[in-house]
Design an enzyme around this catalytic site. Structure first.
Site, mmCIF file in Angstrom:
data_model
loop_
_atom_site.group_PDB
_atom_site.id
_atom_site.type_symbol
_atom_site.label_atom_id
_atom_site.label_comp_id
_atom_site.label_asym_id
_atom_site.label_seq_id
_atom_site.Cartn_x
_atom_site.Cartn_y
_atom_site.Cartn_z
ATOM 1 N N THR A 123 8.547 3.354 -3.691
ATOM 2 C CA THR A 123 7.234 2.824 -4.108
ATOM 3 C C THR A 123 6.158 4.020 -4.593
ATOM 4 O O THR A 123 6.569 5.173 -3.902
ATOM 5 C CB THR A 123 6.393 2.116 -2.874
ATOM 6 O OG1 THR A 123 5.156 1.924 -3.294
ATOM 7 C CG2 THR A 123 6.693 2.747 -1.579
ATOM 8 N N ASP A 124 5.256 3.743 -5.292
ATOM 9 C CA ASP A 124 4.153 4.721 -5.712
ATOM 10 C C ASP A 124 3.395 5.216 -4.426
ATOM 11 O O ASP A 124 2.409 6.337 -4.495
ATOM 12 C CB ASP A 124 3.224 4.504 -6.619
ATOM 13 C CG ASP A 124 2.428 2.862 -6.449
ATOM 14 O OD1 ASP A 124 2.661 2.378 -5.222
ATOM 15 O OD2 ASP A 124 1.674 2.330 -7.100
ATOM 16 N N GLU A 125 3.499 4.399 -3.144
ATOM 17 C CA GLU A 125 2.422 4.692 -2.193
ATOM 18 C C GLU A 125 2.865 6.017 -1.527
ATOM 19 O O GLU A 125 2.153 6.480 -0.738
ATOM 20 C CB GLU A 125 2.638 3.486 -1.168
ATOM 21 C CG GLU A 125 2.323 2.325 -1.791
ATOM 22 C CD GLU A 125 1.608 1.206 -0.684
ATOM 23 O OE1 GLU A 125 1.215 1.514 0.128
ATOM 24 O OE2 GLU A 125 1.192 0.261 -1.179
ATOM 25 N N TYR A 147 3.672 2.409 6.603
ATOM 26 C CA TYR A 147 4.678 1.747 5.584
ATOM 27 C C TYR A 147 4.977 2.936 4.499
ATOM 28 O O TYR A 147 6.092 3.224 4.347
ATOM 29 C CB TYR A 147 3.771 0.697 4.808
ATOM 30 C CG TYR A 147 4.464 0.349 3.627
ATOM 31 C CD1 TYR A 147 5.763 0.008 3.520
ATOM 32 C CD2 TYR A 147 3.833 0.521 2.394
ATOM 33 C CE1 TYR A 147 6.491 -0.409 2.252
ATOM 34 C CE2 TYR A 147 4.437 0.243 1.154
ATOM 35 C CZ TYR A 147 5.710 -0.253 1.058
ATOM 36 O OH TYR A 147 6.324 -0.705 0.159
ATOM 37 N N LYS A 151 8.592 4.909 3.933
ATOM 38 C CA LYS A 151 9.341 4.934 2.416
ATOM 39 C C LYS A 151 9.551 6.129 2.161
ATOM 40 O O LYS A 151 10.727 6.599 1.515
ATOM 41 C CB LYS A 151 8.422 4.041 1.634
ATOM 42 C CG LYS A 151 8.215 2.559 1.980
ATOM 43 C CD LYS A 151 9.589 1.924 1.984
ATOM 44 C CE LYS A 151 10.029 1.616 0.371
ATOM 45 N NZ LYS A 151 11.472 0.804 0.433
HETATM 46 P P1 NAD Z 1 9.553 -8.358 0.673
HETATM 47 O O1 NAD Z 1 8.769 -8.219 1.829
HETATM 48 O O2 NAD Z 1 9.155 -9.601 -0.121
HETATM 49 O O3 NAD Z 1 11.099 -8.681 1.067
HETATM 50 C C1 NAD Z 1 11.890 -7.788 1.730
HETATM 51 C C2 NAD Z 1 12.926 -8.251 2.181
HETATM 52 O O4 NAD Z 1 13.872 -7.470 2.921
HETATM 53 C C3 NAD Z 1 12.799 -9.657 2.821
HETATM 54 O O5 NAD Z 1 13.811 -10.576 2.262
HETATM 55 C C4 NAD Z 1 13.404 -9.366 4.319
HETATM 56 O O6 NAD Z 1 13.800 -10.357 5.033
HETATM 57 C C5 NAD Z 1 14.356 -8.288 4.206
HETATM 58 N N1 NAD Z 1 14.367 -7.584 5.275
HETATM 59 C C6 NAD Z 1 13.553 -6.814 6.129
HETATM 60 N N2 NAD Z 1 13.881 -6.288 6.954
HETATM 61 C C7 NAD Z 1 15.166 -6.068 7.082
HETATM 62 C C8 NAD Z 1 16.570 -5.879 7.659
HETATM 63 N N3 NAD Z 1 16.376 -5.063 8.703
HETATM 64 N N4 NAD Z 1 17.492 -6.043 7.195
HETATM 65 C C9 NAD Z 1 18.024 -6.845 6.114
HETATM 66 N N5 NAD Z 1 16.844 -7.275 5.286
HETATM 67 C C10 NAD Z 1 15.621 -7.133 5.977
HETATM 68 O O7 NAD Z 1 9.467 -7.167 -0.286
HETATM 69 P P2 NAD Z 1 9.440 -6.799 -2.029
HETATM 70 O O8 NAD Z 1 7.685 -6.887 -2.146
HETATM 71 O O9 NAD Z 1 10.511 -7.651 -2.633
HETATM 72 O O10 NAD Z 1 9.817 -5.419 -1.818
HETATM 73 C C11 NAD Z 1 11.117 -4.772 -2.243
HETATM 74 C C12 NAD Z 1 11.230 -3.341 -2.259
HETATM 75 O O11 NAD Z 1 10.475 -2.939 -3.094
HETATM 76 C C13 NAD Z 1 10.548 -2.812 -0.777
HETATM 77 O O12 NAD Z 1 11.529 -1.851 -0.469
HETATM 78 C C14 NAD Z 1 9.535 -2.239 -1.394
HETATM 79 O O13 NAD Z 1 9.006 -1.090 -0.575
HETATM 80 C C15 NAD Z 1 9.393 -1.854 -2.709
HETATM 81 N N6 NAD Z 1 8.250 -2.267 -3.583
HETATM 82 C C16 NAD Z 1 7.502 -3.196 -3.551
HETATM 83 C C17 NAD Z 1 6.376 -3.346 -4.379
HETATM 84 C C18 NAD Z 1 5.647 -4.443 -4.438
HETATM 85 O O14 NAD Z 1 4.591 -4.556 -4.774
HETATM 86 N N7 NAD Z 1 6.145 -5.587 -3.956
HETATM 87 C C19 NAD Z 1 6.100 -2.088 -5.244
HETATM 88 C C20 NAD Z 1 6.803 -0.912 -5.204
HETATM 89 C C21 NAD Z 1 7.943 -0.829 -4.329
HETATM 90 P P1 TYD Z 2 -1.241 -5.113 -1.467
HETATM 91 O O1 TYD Z 2 -0.797 -6.358 -2.327
HETATM 92 O O2 TYD Z 2 -1.435 -5.133 0.064
HETATM 93 O O3 TYD Z 2 -0.632 -3.915 -1.940
HETATM 94 P P2 TYD Z 2 -0.712 -2.454 -1.830
HETATM 95 O O4 TYD Z 2 -1.436 -2.162 -0.464
HETATM 96 O O5 TYD Z 2 0.683 -2.128 -1.388
HETATM 97 O O6 TYD Z 2 -1.406 -1.831 -3.038
HETATM 98 O O7 TYD Z 2 -3.111 -4.810 -2.005
HETATM 99 C C1 TYD Z 2 -3.224 -4.529 -2.967
HETATM 100 C C2 TYD Z 2 -4.668 -3.996 -3.197
HETATM 101 O O8 TYD Z 2 -5.365 -4.931 -2.745
HETATM 102 C C3 TYD Z 2 -4.994 -2.922 -2.273
HETATM 103 O O9 TYD Z 2 -6.196 -2.095 -2.693
HETATM 104 C C4 TYD Z 2 -5.649 -3.523 -1.093
HETATM 105 C C5 TYD Z 2 -6.394 -4.744 -1.835
HETATM 106 N N1 TYD Z 2 -6.362 -5.825 -0.774
HETATM 107 C C6 TYD Z 2 -7.580 -6.563 -0.525
HETATM 108 O O10 TYD Z 2 -8.563 -6.197 -1.197
HETATM 109 N N2 TYD Z 2 -7.776 -7.834 0.152
HETATM 110 C C7 TYD Z 2 -6.516 -8.266 0.598
HETATM 111 O O11 TYD Z 2 -6.465 -9.289 1.428
HETATM 112 C C8 TYD Z 2 -5.274 -7.629 0.419
HETATM 113 C C9 TYD Z 2 -3.874 -8.093 1.215
HETATM 114 C C10 TYD Z 2 -5.382 -6.375 -0.187
#
Ligand code: NAD
Ligand code: TYD
Length: 330
Positions: A123-125, A147, A151
């Site tokens: 992730t970019d985080e 978090y 990562k």
């Molecule tokens: P999500 O929370 O929707 O899904 C995570 C999945 O992992 C779930 O199905 C959960 O059951 C499974 N999981 C959690 N712990 C586990 C374990 N111990 N063993 C097996 N399975 C397990 O997440 P997402 O938003 O789909 O993100 C997926 C990946 O992409 C993550 O690694 C996240 O860091 C990365 N990512 C997400 C975003 C975003 O905006 N959602 C952006 C950049 C990177």
């Molecule tokens: P989020 O979807 O939690 O992703 P990330 O923290 O990984 O960027 O949040 C996106 C942005 O939205 C972040 O700046 C936090 C803000 N946010 C709110 O303002 N209100 C909310 O209830 C949530 C969940 C996030």
């Protein structure tokens, strides 16, 4: 192609499985997911009877079981993680367990099973807040919350497995994703579903933070490209052109749903809240990637999807989410 997807019942993983099944007629996919509160097997109802796909409920931290499962597979793409920043601030242990120790377990199993590719979804985080410009993949990591730190640790461990043991690892760092099937604790689906329920949209601080929102299907295309053409031991950024303030995103949602701006409520800011994320993605563009979806049309389609799929998100909001939401906002 024989590919294991860990965390495939979550938001991005489920889209990636659907993407692979559509694009590769000869693929075989094993989805391994622990099904935490964030995992939802119904995300894959439309493909669950496909003969090329199978599912096993397992925890990536269980190394012995993972080694048994990975035997005879070629590629692993790891999406499994605890993913919500706000939860990491109250329960960091779960993040260290899955995002660090879970990835360590997967790396060890992948090495034992001699996998020919290990893609770690990052992730970019991991960089923390970006004051100006767009970061390249070489930038020093400086995570701001548990978090992001978990990562970052996983990325470094994975890269060490390439350097020390020759495990063919690539790291994919994308910006915030949006699209159907995203858990309604995350900002965009939370705001859409709250607006549909005529509830307030809790905007943290002044809502001025900036995120580069990437449509989930464009992320899937990028991961596939890295699978085919990515160089081992390399990190690749995936991001769209521009960023939007949270306030702008909240207003777009309200406009699309015909709701008043007065539904926005400014609430206490998140601790350690990163002001801005911004990635340079020239490296993956040089491999031939570009986003196929415009932000505005993908965003409008996403809002419409939540409007039409209340049967998907209502049970989630009525479950453990209710208690979580109460603790967050009272
Ligand atoms: P999500 O929370 O929707 O899904 C995570 C999945 O992992 C779930 O199905 C959960 O059951 C499974 N999981 C959690 N712990 C586990 C374990 N111990 N063993 C097996 N399975 C397990 O997440 P997402 O938003 O789909 O993100 C997926 C990946 O992409 C993550 O690694 C996240 O860091 C990365 N990512 C997400 C975003 C975003 O905006 N959602 C952006 C950049 C990177
Ligand atoms: P989020 O979807 O939690 O992703 P990330 O923290 O990984 O960027 O949040 C996106 C942005 O939205 C972040 O700046 C936090 C803000 N946010 C709110 O303002 N209100 C909310 O209830 C949530 C969940 C996030």
């Amino acid at each position: 192609m024989k590919i294991v997807v860990t965390g495939g019942a979550g938001f991005i993983g489920s889209h990636f499985i659907r993407y692979l099944l559509k694009k590769y007629p000869d693929c075989q996919i094993l989805n391994i997911d622990r099904l935490t509160y964030a995992g939802n097997i119904h995300n894959l109802d439309d493909v669950s009877s496909d003969r090329r796909y199978c599912f096993v409920q397992e925890d990536i931290c269980h190394q012995k079981e993972m080694t048994t499962l990975l035997r005879d597979w070629d590629i692993l793409v790891n999406f499994a993680a605890e993913t919500h920043v706000d939860r990491s601030l109250v329960n960091p242990e779960a993040f260290i367990r899955t995002d660090v120790l879970g990835v360590f377990s997967l790396l060890r199993s992948a090495y034992q099973c001699k996998l020919r590719k290990f893609i770690q979804i990052s992730t970019d985080e991991v960089y923390g807040s970006v004051s100006q410009g767009r970061l390249k993949e070489t930038r020093l990591l400086s995570p701001s919350n548990p978090y992001a730190a978990s990562k970052a640790a996983a990325d470094l461990l994975a890269l060490s497995y390439w350097k020390s043991y020759g495990l063919p690892v690539c790291i994919v760092r994308s910006t915030n994703n949006f699209g159907p099937f995203q858990h309604p604790e995350k900002m965009i689906p939370l705001f859409i579903t709250n607006a549909l329920l005529n509830k307030k949209l809790p905007v943290y601080g002044e809502g001025k933070q900036i995120r580069q929102w990437l449509f989930v299907e464009d992320h899937c295309g990028a991961i596939d490209l890295i699978l085919q053409k990515g160089e081992n031991g390399q990190v690749y950024h995936v991001s769209p052109e521009r960023g939007y303030r949270n306030l702008t995103v909240a207003r777009k949602i309200l406009r699309l749903l015909g709701k008043p701006d007065s539904l926005m409520e400014f609430v206490k800011d998140r601790a350690g809240h990163d002001y801005r994320y911004s990635l340079n993605c020239q490296k993956i563009k040089a491999l031939g990637w570009k986003p196929r979806h415009s932000f505005n049309s993908a965003f409008a389609k996403t809002v419409q999807w939540y409007k039409e799929n209340t049967g998907w998100w209502q049970p989630i909001r009525e479950g453990d989410f209710q208690e979580y939401y109460r603790q967050q906002y009272g």
